[in-house]
Design a protein around this motif. Structure first.
Motif, PDB file in Angstrom:
ATOM      1  N   ASP A  71     -24.883  50.945   2.614  1.00  0.00           N
ATOM      2  CA  ASP A  71     -25.269  50.378   1.167  1.00  0.00           C
ATOM      3  C   ASP A  71     -24.177  50.153   0.180  1.00  0.00           C
ATOM      4  O   ASP A  71     -24.313  49.878  -1.070  1.00  0.00           O
ATOM      5  CB  ASP A  71     -26.421  51.191   0.318  1.00  0.00           C
ATOM      6  N   GLY A  72     -22.854  50.330   0.650  1.00  0.00           N
ATOM      7  CA  GLY A  72     -21.643  49.861  -0.070  1.00  0.00           C
ATOM      8  C   GLY A  72     -21.307  51.101  -1.181  1.00  0.00           C
ATOM      9  O   GLY A  72     -20.444  50.790  -2.179  1.00  0.00           O
ATOM     10  N   THR A  73     -21.956  52.182  -0.904  1.00  0.00           N
ATOM     11  CA  THR A  73     -21.521  53.322  -2.196  1.00  0.00           C
ATOM     12  C   THR A  73     -20.390  54.228  -1.722  1.00  0.00           C
ATOM     13  O   THR A  73     -20.032  55.027  -2.459  1.00  0.00           O
ATOM     14  CB  THR A  73     -22.846  54.200  -2.229  1.00  0.00           C
ATOM     15  N   ILE A  74     -19.886  54.073  -0.461  1.00  0.00           N
ATOM     16  CA  ILE A  74     -18.913  54.711  -0.097  1.00  0.00           C
ATOM     17  C   ILE A  74     -17.587  53.959   0.202  1.00  0.00           C
ATOM     18  O   ILE A  74     -17.499  52.808   0.841  1.00  0.00           O
ATOM     19  CB  ILE A  74     -19.154  55.426   1.381  1.00  0.00           C
TER      20      ILE A  74
ATOM     21  N   THR B 172     -22.937  59.378   5.570  1.00  0.00           N
ATOM     22  CA  THR B 172     -22.089  58.417   5.658  1.00  0.00           C
ATOM     23  C   THR B 172     -22.246  56.995   6.116  1.00  0.00           C
ATOM     24  O   THR B 172     -22.118  56.116   5.309  1.00  0.00           O
ATOM     25  CB  THR B 172     -20.958  58.981   6.727  1.00  0.00           C
ATOM     26  N   LEU B 173     -23.330  57.192   7.189  1.00  0.00           N
ATOM     27  CA  LEU B 173     -23.854  55.840   7.715  1.00  0.00           C
ATOM     28  C   LEU B 173     -24.598  55.069   6.493  1.00  0.00           C
ATOM     29  O   LEU B 173     -24.314  53.843   6.256  1.00  0.00           O
ATOM     30  CB  LEU B 173     -24.569  55.914   8.877  1.00  0.00           C
TER      31      LEU B 173
ATOM     32  N   MET C  92     -30.725  50.347  11.370  1.00  0.00           N
ATOM     33  CA  MET C  92     -29.398  50.197  11.791  1.00  0.00           C
ATOM     34  C   MET C  92     -29.204  50.541  13.256  1.00  0.00           C
ATOM     35  O   MET C  92     -29.769  51.467  13.620  1.00  0.00           O
ATOM     36  CB  MET C  92     -28.389  51.063  11.208  1.00  0.00           C
ATOM     37  N   LYS C  93     -28.706  49.651  14.039  1.00  0.00           N
ATOM     38  CA  LYS C  93     -28.358  49.906  15.512  1.00  0.00           C
ATOM     39  C   LYS C  93     -27.107  50.698  15.930  1.00  0.00           C
ATOM     40  O   LYS C  93     -26.043  50.316  15.359  1.00  0.00           O
ATOM     41  CB  LYS C  93     -28.346  48.672  16.239  1.00  0.00           C
ATOM     42  N   ILE C  94     -27.187  51.758  16.440  1.00  0.00           N
ATOM     43  CA  ILE C  94     -25.954  52.444  16.908  1.00  0.00           C
ATOM     44  C   ILE C  94     -25.851  52.923  18.260  1.00  0.00           C
ATOM     45  O   ILE C  94     -26.476  53.190  18.941  1.00  0.00           O
ATOM     46  CB  ILE C  94     -26.348  53.931  16.012  1.00  0.00           C
ATOM     47  N   VAL C  95     -24.160  52.940  18.635  1.00  0.00           N
ATOM     48  CA  VAL C  95     -23.917  53.665  19.862  1.00  0.00           C
ATOM     49  C   VAL C  95     -23.152  54.910  19.433  1.00  0.00           C
ATOM     50  O   VAL C  95     -22.517  54.994  18.872  1.00  0.00           O
ATOM     51  CB  VAL C  95     -23.108  52.708  20.614  1.00  0.00           C
ATOM     52  N   PHE C  96     -23.663  55.976  20.367  1.00  0.00           N
ATOM     53  CA  PHE C  96     -23.453  57.129  20.001  1.00  0.00           C
ATOM     54  C   PHE C  96     -22.293  57.718  21.240  1.00  0.00           C
ATOM     55  O   PHE C  96     -22.797  57.427  22.341  1.00  0.00           O
ATOM     56  CB  PHE C  96     -24.639  58.240  20.007  1.00  0.00           C
ATOM     57  N   MET C  97     -21.109  58.178  20.936  1.00  0.00           N
ATOM     58  CA  MET C  97     -20.374  58.650  21.820  1.00  0.00           C
ATOM     59  C   MET C  97     -19.911  60.201  21.507  1.00  0.00           C
ATOM     60  O   MET C  97     -19.416  60.271  20.543  1.00  0.00           O
ATOM     61  CB  MET C  97     -18.967  57.862  21.741  1.00  0.00           C
ATOM     62  N   GLY C  98     -20.212  60.844  22.464  1.00  0.00           N
ATOM     63  CA  GLY C  98     -20.082  62.467  22.473  1.00  0.00           C
ATOM     64  C   GLY C  98     -19.999  63.113  23.560  1.00  0.00           C
ATOM     65  O   GLY C  98     -20.668  62.626  24.598  1.00  0.00           O
TER      66      GLY C  98
ATOM     67  N   ASP D  10     -13.139  47.256  17.232  1.00  0.00           N
ATOM     68  CA  ASP D  10     -13.416  46.014  16.587  1.00  0.00           C
ATOM     69  C   ASP D  10     -14.852  45.541  16.918  1.00  0.00           C
ATOM     70  O   ASP D  10     -15.436  44.607  16.387  1.00  0.00           O
ATOM     71  CB  ASP D  10     -12.617  45.071  17.083  1.00  0.00           C
ATOM     72  N   ILE D  11     -15.834  46.261  17.742  1.00  0.00           N
ATOM     73  CA  ILE D  11     -17.086  45.872  18.192  1.00  0.00           C
ATOM     74  C   ILE D  11     -18.065  45.879  17.065  1.00  0.00           C
ATOM     75  O   ILE D  11     -18.682  45.033  16.801  1.00  0.00           O
ATOM     76  CB  ILE D  11     -17.428  46.586  19.561  1.00  0.00           C
ATOM     77  N   PRO D  12     -18.424  47.230  16.506  1.00  0.00           N
ATOM     78  CA  PRO D  12     -19.455  47.529  15.848  1.00  0.00           C
ATOM     79  C   PRO D  12     -18.974  46.493  14.206  1.00  0.00           C
ATOM     80  O   PRO D  12     -18.086  46.393  13.825  1.00  0.00           O
ATOM     81  CB  PRO D  12     -19.230  48.867  15.389  1.00  0.00           C
ATOM     82  N   LYS D  13     -20.249  46.118  13.724  1.00  0.00           N
ATOM     83  CA  LYS D  13     -20.093  45.506  12.390  1.00  0.00           C
ATOM     84  C   LYS D  13     -19.415  46.129  11.249  1.00  0.00           C
ATOM     85  O   LYS D  13     -18.701  45.756  10.523  1.00  0.00           O
ATOM     86  CB  LYS D  13     -21.587  45.048  11.843  1.00  0.00           C
ATOM     87  N   TYR D  14     -19.950  47.602  11.233  1.00  0.00           N
ATOM     88  CA  TYR D  14     -19.141  48.088  10.023  1.00  0.00           C
ATOM     89  C   TYR D  14     -18.224  49.224  10.612  1.00  0.00           C
ATOM     90  O   TYR D  14     -17.492  50.126   9.592  1.00  0.00           O
ATOM     91  CB  TYR D  14     -20.313  49.510   9.362  1.00  0.00           C
TER      92      TYR D  14
END
Length: 309
Positions: free
Chosen positions: A185-188, A179-180, A1-7, A97-101
């Protein structure tokens, strides 16, 4: 999975590390470098320092909502998730609205309680039995998004805000990875927050750190613990500020005026509160070092019978 991290701060670093270990972190956004120390040299955020170790692309928008270039880069990356941990900026809807999930935020409280800037401190100041972490699906409000997962941490009687910060920092990284994976996988399934149970954890300031000795010993001790390591609770001894880092609640006040120094020994500086006594264990005077009461009394004296203000 491709992630952008902000912190930005230290609290976000374990979650960034966990994301790097488990997923593909395509970019990191953090606050601009800030002047620090006496020389006012520009210093990197803790998140930037970690990202540099892994050769990840770093972006530092002053205000993301006004930064067209960074916004376009995020769209080009097309991440599955944007992970946000103490970034320090509200995200506009265009970014949400940018990320898929979606954008997933880690917040250091059991939402809907303690939305806002200082949840760790206020949970201790208010005498909560538990704190914890919440991952949530971000919306345009302040910590109002749907809850994804939560984890609880017991607040012990001697735990300071610094101790709780460190415990939640480590716990939050594990919770974010769960969480991710669970969303992908649709379990949350997201759960809406009950706004009627919410409360706001406002920013800390030095004015709130002055101790009111007419309060109960427990309330005062909660304030001391909740403001350690910053801004640190204090009182006035003969007109001088005396910072207090740790203390213990003792037995019942036998009728002394709140604020009265009853006893000054190496075991503690015993002060009357409205109901019980408080034994100050660690303190600091202006231009002095933080030290135990035992160490302080080795080279200094504190006069019994003085009323602290």
């Amino acid at each position: 999975m491709k992630i952008v991290f902000m912190g930005t701060p230290e609290f976000a670093v374990p979650t960034l590390k966990a994301c790097i270990e488990n997923f593909n972190v395509a970019a990191v956004l953090t606050q601009p470098d800030k002047p620090k120390g006496r020389g006012k040299k520009l210093a990197y955020s803790e998140v930037k320092e970690e990202a540099l170790k892994h050769n990840i692309d770093i972006y530092q928008p002053v205000k993301l909502k006004n930064d067209r270039e960074t916004m376009d880069i995020l769209k080009e990356i097309a991440p599955d998730f944007i992970v946000v941990v103490a970034f320090g900026q509200l995200l506009p809807k265009e970014v949400l609205d940018i990320p898929k999930y979606g954008c997933i935020n880690l917040h250091a409280s059991l939402l809907p309680k303690y939305r806002g800037a200082a949840p760790i401190n206020w949970s201790i100041i208010n005498g909560e039995e538990y704190s914890g972490n919440t991952t949530m699906l971000m919306d345009v409000g302040l910590d109002t998004g749907d809850i994804l997962l939560q984890s609880k941490i017991k607040i012990t009687e001697d735990m300071t805000a610094g101790d709780l910060h460190d415990a939640l920092m480590v716990d939050g990284a594990e919770l974010m990875v769960k969480t991710l994976r669970g969303i992908a996988d649709g379990t949350i399934m997201p759960v809406k927050q009950d706004d009627s149970k919410s409360c706001y954890a406002s920013m800390l300031n030095k004015e709130m750190a002055l101790i009111d000795w007419s309060k109960s010993a427990k309330e005062i001790n909660n304030l001391i613990r909740g403001l350690n390591p910053w801004p640190v609770a204090y009182t006035k001894y003969k007109g001088e500020s005396m910072k207090i880092f740790t203390a213990d609640v003792l037995g019942k006040n036998k009728g002394e005026i709140p604020g009265l120094i009853v006893k000054a020994t190496k075991d503690g500086l015993v002060v009357a509160a409205s109901d019980n006594y408080l034994a100050i264990k660690e303190l600091q005077f202006p231009n002095g070092k933080r030290m135990s009461i035992e160490s302080f009394l080795n080279g200094n004296s504190i006069e019994e019978g003085i009323i602290l203000e």
